[in-house]
Write a protein that holds these residues in place. Structure first.
Motif, PDB file in Angstrom:
ATOM      1  N   ALA A 150      13.155  22.524   1.545  1.00 11.54           N
ATOM      2  CA  ALA A 150      12.845  21.471   2.358  1.00 11.54           C
ATOM      3  C   ALA A 150      13.764  20.279   2.152  1.00 11.54           C
ATOM      4  O   ALA A 150      14.102  19.720   3.171  1.00 11.54           O
ATOM      5  CB  ALA A 150      11.381  20.981   1.869  1.00 11.54           C
ATOM      6  N   PHE A 151      14.381  20.063   0.824  1.00 11.15           N
ATOM      7  CA  PHE A 151      15.484  19.039   0.980  1.00 11.15           C
ATOM      8  C   PHE A 151      16.616  19.203   1.627  1.00 11.15           C
ATOM      9  O   PHE A 151      17.094  18.317   2.204  1.00 11.15           O
ATOM     10  CB  PHE A 151      15.604  18.994  -0.592  1.00 11.15           C
ATOM     11  N   VAL A 152      16.978  20.408   1.747  1.00 11.54           N
ATOM     12  CA  VAL A 152      18.336  20.742   2.375  1.00 11.54           C
ATOM     13  C   VAL A 152      18.076  20.649   3.888  1.00 11.54           C
ATOM     14  O   VAL A 152      18.768  20.119   4.590  1.00 11.54           O
ATOM     15  CB  VAL A 152      18.696  22.324   1.943  1.00 11.54           C
ATOM     16  N   GLY A 153      16.585  21.171   4.283  1.00  8.05           N
ATOM     17  CA  GLY A 153      16.585  20.886   5.895  1.00  8.05           C
ATOM     18  C   GLY A 153      16.374  19.392   6.183  1.00  8.05           C
ATOM     19  O   GLY A 153      16.981  19.239   7.290  1.00  8.05           O
ATOM     20  N   TYR A 154      15.652  18.828   5.345  1.00 10.47           N
ATOM     21  CA  TYR A 154      15.646  17.140   5.655  1.00 10.47           C
ATOM     22  C   TYR A 154      16.856  16.667   5.604  1.00 10.47           C
ATOM     23  O   TYR A 154      17.245  15.494   6.425  1.00 10.47           O
ATOM     24  CB  TYR A 154      14.713  16.370   4.914  1.00 10.47           C
ATOM     25  N   LEU A 155      17.932  16.894   4.671  1.00 10.25           N
ATOM     26  CA  LEU A 155      19.229  16.468   4.604  1.00 10.25           C
ATOM     27  C   LEU A 155      20.075  16.981   5.867  1.00 10.25           C
ATOM     28  O   LEU A 155      20.494  16.131   6.590  1.00 10.25           O
ATOM     29  CB  LEU A 155      19.808  16.992   3.408  1.00 10.25           C
ATOM     30  N   GLY A 156      19.661  18.175   6.117  1.00  6.62           N
ATOM     31  CA  GLY A 156      20.395  18.614   7.620  1.00  6.62           C
ATOM     32  C   GLY A 156      20.103  17.761   8.792  1.00  6.62           C
ATOM     33  O   GLY A 156      20.701  17.503   9.665  1.00  6.62           O
ATOM     34  N   LEU A 157      18.808  17.320   8.845  1.00  7.95           N
ATOM     35  CA  LEU A 157      18.100  16.882  10.034  1.00  7.95           C
ATOM     36  C   LEU A 157      18.730  15.414  10.233  1.00  7.95           C
ATOM     37  O   LEU A 157      18.753  14.806  11.117  1.00  7.95           O
ATOM     38  CB  LEU A 157      16.577  16.978   9.955  1.00  7.95           C
ATOM     39  N   ALA A 158      18.839  14.687   9.042  1.00  7.98           N
ATOM     40  CA  ALA A 158      18.967  13.192   8.822  1.00  7.98           C
ATOM     41  C   ALA A 158      20.497  12.982   8.814  1.00  7.98           C
ATOM     42  O   ALA A 158      20.911  11.709   9.054  1.00  7.98           O
ATOM     43  CB  ALA A 158      18.460  12.900   7.442  1.00  7.98           C
ATOM     44  N   THR A 159      21.362  13.806   8.500  1.00  3.06           N
ATOM     45  CA  THR A 159      22.771  13.569   8.703  1.00  3.06           C
ATOM     46  C   THR A 159      23.295  13.638  10.124  1.00  3.06           C
ATOM     47  O   THR A 159      23.160  14.772  10.710  1.00  3.06           O
ATOM     48  CB  THR A 159      23.553  14.626   7.867  1.00  3.06           C
ATOM     49  N   PRO A 160      23.818  12.864  10.705  1.00  2.00           N
ATOM     50  CA  PRO A 160      24.477  12.867  11.985  1.00  2.00           C
ATOM     51  C   PRO A 160      25.613  13.764  12.099  1.00  2.00           C
ATOM     52  O   PRO A 160      26.492  13.776  11.063  1.00  2.00           O
ATOM     53  CB  PRO A 160      24.907  11.439  12.310  1.00  2.00           C
ATOM     54  N   ASN A 161      25.775  14.788  13.100  1.00  2.00           N
ATOM     55  CA  ASN A 161      26.633  15.648  13.200  1.00  2.00           C
ATOM     56  C   ASN A 161      28.106  14.884  13.030  1.00  2.00           C
ATOM     57  O   ASN A 161      28.911  15.765  12.636  1.00  2.00           O
ATOM     58  CB  ASN A 161      26.516  16.393  14.500  1.00  2.00           C
ATOM     59  N   PHE A 162      28.259  13.965  13.678  1.00  2.00           N
ATOM     60  CA  PHE A 162      29.573  13.402  13.879  1.00  2.00           C
ATOM     61  C   PHE A 162      30.270  13.060  12.357  1.00  2.00           C
ATOM     62  O   PHE A 162      31.190  12.890  11.955  1.00  2.00           O
ATOM     63  CB  PHE A 162      29.823  12.299  14.543  1.00  2.00           C
ATOM     64  N   SER A 215      22.022  21.003  11.897  1.00  2.00           N
ATOM     65  CA  SER A 215      20.591  20.347  12.285  1.00  2.00           C
ATOM     66  C   SER A 215      20.019  21.493  13.181  1.00  2.00           C
ATOM     67  O   SER A 215      18.424  21.459  12.731  1.00  2.00           O
ATOM     68  CB  SER A 215      20.903  19.153  13.333  1.00  2.00           C
ATOM     69  N   GLY A 216      20.230  22.256  14.103  1.00  2.97           N
ATOM     70  CA  GLY A 216      19.520  23.205  14.230  1.00  2.97           C
ATOM     71  C   GLY A 216      18.816  24.252  13.325  1.00  2.97           C
ATOM     72  O   GLY A 216      17.470  24.707  13.631  1.00  2.97           O
ATOM     73  N   ALA A 217      19.559  24.581  12.440  1.00  8.59           N
ATOM     74  CA  ALA A 217      19.213  25.427  11.359  1.00  8.59           C
ATOM     75  C   ALA A 217      18.103  24.578  10.867  1.00  8.59           C
ATOM     76  O   ALA A 217      16.945  25.232  10.322  1.00  8.59           O
ATOM     77  CB  ALA A 217      20.065  25.976  10.510  1.00  8.59           C
ATOM     78  N   ALA A 218      18.138  23.506  10.251  1.00 13.26           N
ATOM     79  CA  ALA A 218      17.338  22.646   9.504  1.00 13.26           C
ATOM     80  C   ALA A 218      15.954  22.824  10.220  1.00 13.26           C
ATOM     81  O   ALA A 218      14.813  22.898   9.639  1.00 13.26           O
ATOM     82  CB  ALA A 218      17.675  21.446   9.178  1.00 13.26           C
ATOM     83  N   ALA A 219      15.975  22.689  11.615  1.00 16.01           N
ATOM     84  CA  ALA A 219      14.788  22.501  12.450  1.00 16.01           C
ATOM     85  C   ALA A 219      14.195  23.717  12.422  1.00 16.01           C
ATOM     86  O   ALA A 219      12.729  23.663  12.461  1.00 16.01           O
ATOM     87  CB  ALA A 219      15.106  21.587  13.809  1.00 16.01           C
TER      88      ALA A 219
END
Length: 342
Positions: A150-162, A215-219
């Motif tokens: 869950a931590f990895v997932g939220y980190l992936g969602l919160a971090t902008p791609n650029f 971000s797609g993997a996290a969501a």
């Protein structure tokens, strides 16, 4: 045989939808007042350059931009003869880019297959990461495994791609000697395909694939976990375990199969969202994909180039939706295909 008829039916509806989308794209592109040539003529008139005005007026007639909008659309698609007869999208003529002063086919030629390659790699990354982590998080709910994923997932969602691209841009090159920018070594650009060029492309794909797919993997991992937990709480799971079925076999045979439906249905949204979402990443990393080209075409009101790129994204969306619909029919026997609805 039924699945073949259903696939043909879905292909037909896809073509009809693509036709409607083409009309919407053409209308939206032409919503701003003027076009590339009109703006150029206005600028030339203000500076008194008569030779440039004559050339721009010639191009307006050459590409039927002096005709009513509905005729321009029919000529662009290829349903109506233009100055050179039937020569539109369905005939393989993608138009002329006024911004780059070249045929659209030459501009997007290499960008198209590189865009498809990058986004297919990102989709594979999404599924390879999200599937095992989502299932593991659900099977080990409320444990350190669940909390860590869950931590990895939220980190992936919160971090902008650029931002992620910039971080990997620096640290990936410094500590892992990953290539900076582009999708191949500059020496291979414009060269025919070879094993050395393939190796260069694969090596350059590492950073873009990770950045675009994170971000797609996290969501998707979070959605799969939620679906799995919902299925694991149903009575049939307790019944299967009470009858002696091993938890691992029960998990893969029933809950995963049901929870996997939305996972498959996401294919239709995943491909186009990655193309549109990778525009900024492509600019930051200097990728030779179609995203930066679309950005330039929209800013310059280069309607033929922008229209073709948007049609390409629409085609990806419809192809992904059709593939996901057919896979859902094969995956879940409760879904019926009858030619009208699924």
């Amino acid at each position: 045989m039924q699945i073949l008829r259903y696939a043909i039916y879905r292909f037909g509806t896809m073509l009809l939808t693509l036709l409607v989308v083409s009309a919407l794209i053409f209308a939206i592109i032409n919503l701003p007042p003027g076009d590339y040539l009109s703006n150029q003529i206005s600028e030339l008139k203000s500076t008194g350059q008569s030779a440039g005005i004559a050339k721009a007026e010639f191009l307006r007639k050459e590409y039927a931009l002096d005709r009513p909008l509905w005729q321009q659309y029919l000529i662009w698609v290829g349903f109506m003869p233009g100055p050179h007869g039937f020569s539109g999208l369905i005939q393989g003529n993608f138009g002329w880019s006024f911004e780059f002063d070249r045929p659209v086919s030459e501009i997007v030629g290499d960008s198209l297959w590189l865009t498809v390659l990058v986004n297919l790699a990102a989709v594979l990354f999404v599924y390879m990461v999200a599937l095992p982590l989502g299932v593991l998080a659900a099977a080990r709910s409320r444990t350190w495994v669940d909390y860590s994923s869950a931590f990895v997932g939220y980190l992936g969602l919160a971090t902008p791609n650029f931002l992620l691209a910039l971080i990997l841009f620096y640290y990936g090159h410094r500590y892992m000697d990953l290539p900076i920018g582009g999708l191949m070594d500059p020496s291979f650009e414009g060269e025919p395909m070879s094993w050395a060029k393939v190796q260069s492309i694969l090596w350059h794909l590492i950073v873009p694939t990770f950045v675009i797919g994170t971000s797609g993997a996290a969501a998707m991992m979070q959605r799969l976990r939620a679906n799995m937990l919902d299925e694991l709480g149903k009575p049939y799971v307790e019944t299967a375990i009470a009858k002696g079925m091993s938890p691992r076999r029960m998990l893969t045979k029933y809950p995963l199969r049901v929870a996997f439906n939305p996972f498959v249905a996401d294919i239709g949204n995943l491909l186009p969202s990655m193309v549109s979402g990778s525009v900024l990443v492509s600019v930051v990393l200097g990728l030779q994909t179609i995203g930066p080209t679309l950005l330039t075409a929209l800013r310059a009101q280069d309607q033929f180039l922008a229209g073709f790129v948007l049609m390409f994204v629409a085609l990806l969306t419809l192809l992904g939706t059709m593939i996901s619909d057919v896979l859902l029919v094969l995956l879940d026997p409760r879904i019926r295909y009858e030619g009208r609805e699924t």
